[in-house]
Design an enzyme around this catalytic site. Structure first.
Site, PDB file in Angstrom:
ATOM      1  CE  LYS A 113     -58.216  43.870  52.940  1.00  0.00           C
ATOM      2  NZ  LYS A 113     -56.875  44.500  52.773  1.00  0.00           N
ATOM      3  CE1 TYR A 125     -58.972  40.322  54.388  1.00  0.00           C
ATOM      4  CE2 TYR A 125     -60.510  40.236  52.554  1.00  0.00           C
ATOM      5  CZ  TYR A 125     -59.235  40.431  53.033  1.00  0.00           C
ATOM      6  OH  TYR A 125     -58.220  40.734  52.159  1.00  0.00           O
TER       7      TYR A 125
END
Length: 313
Positions: free
Chosen positions: A141, A137
């Site tokens: 990002k 994740y």
């Protein structure tokens, strides 16, 4: 932004996106456009390109993301990386190709290294390795915020990013396995109280330090930054205050009214030992948070009680 500017909020049904819509409406913005996942799949590049070509939004808040807690992040690594990278690249690229005046990308404090200096300044990005439990994740990002930076540098766009600490508040996800720590605790203690359970077992040993920001405060910062900040470096969004997970569980239990014992399963992971953001940059820009944690948890619990429990989308 003008009050009549065409503003697209991606992810408007999520906790962050819905808070941004509320904040925009509260401040008198009247031309907000949204699409549900069923209406527009942001992972579908052609669909995103067609949407931007037709609507031509002037401003974009990119709050859409595939999110989850430790279990979800560690068990669906490939899904978290692919889905998040695809949707953010599609939206940012389509915004640029269609002349969007300004875009704001919403990330997460997990982008910073596992053993970053505390509190974590924006400048510590990519200085050492990430926390493994949410690495996929975080990498997605980081790619999104870097793409914004590279568009600025190569094409002169005005795309910015904001990195929030742990968020909570109205419209949160209370899924028993896939939610983040604070909403998970709210649900767990509420159900334990309803069932008359003698004890509740929490993960880890309660020692990690965490910071929490009420989502409506984040939304206020997001609109503030869209109107007052331009730059390649991200801006941290937090309170600058922290507490242990043990202290958090006790605060949530007290708010919910659970009076049983709190036990700890030390075979379960703690996650990053400490995550406190350096919020001096936002402070220098003229913004500070408003909602203290005790008040925010009370508001979040009221929202939990008056809304159907939301499963992971």
């Amino acid at each position: 932004m003008e009050k009549t500017s065409k503003i697209y909020v991606a992810g408007h049904r999520g906790m962050v996106g819905s808070a941004i819509v509320r904040e925009l409406q509260c401040q008198g913005y009247t031309n907000i456009i949204t699409r549900t996942h069923k209406e527009l799949d942001l992972i579908n590049q052609q669909a995103v390109n067609d949407f931007f070509a037709e609507e031509k939004p002037e401003y974009v808040f990119l709050a859409a993301a595939k999110v989850g807690g430790i279990i979800a992040n560690s068990s669906a690594l490939a899904d978290f990386m692919y889905d998040n990278m695809m949707l953010e690249m599609n939206v940012i690229n389509a915004a640029w190709r269609n002349g969007c005046r300004k875009l704001e990308f919403l990330g997460s404090s997990c982008i910073y290294p596992r053993m970053a200096p505390q509190p974590m300044p924006e400048s510590c990005l990519l200085t050492s390795e990430l926390e493994k439990t949410n690495e996929a994740y975080a990498l997605a990002k980081i790619s999104g915020l870097k793409y914004c930076e590279y568009l600025n540098r190569q094409y002169g766009t005005d795309y910015i990013s904001v990195m929030p600490t742990n968020l909570y508040g109205p419209n949160d996800n209370y899924h028993p396995e896939h939610s983040h720590v604070l909403p998970a605790l709210i649900r767990r203690f509420h159900e334990a109280k309803e069932a008359g359970a003698e004890s509740v077992t929490c993960w880890g040993d309660g020692s990690p330090l965490r910071e929490f920001l009420y989502v409506d405060d984040l939304a206020n910062l997001c609109v503030f930054l869209m109107n007052n900040y331009s730059g390649n470096e991200t801006v941290n969004a937090g309170t600058g205050k922290e507490l242990t997970i043990k202290e958090l569980t006790e605060l949530v239990a007290s708010t919910v009214g659970y009076e049983g014992k709190i036990l700890w399963d030390t075979t379960r992971p703690n996650g990053t030992p400490r995550k406190l953001l350096d919020v001096s940059k936002a402070t220098r820009l003229g913004w500070t948070y408003k909602t203290e944690l005790r008040d925010g948890i009370r508001l979040a619990y009221e929202d939990f009680l008056h809304n159907s429990v939301r499963a992971e989308r």
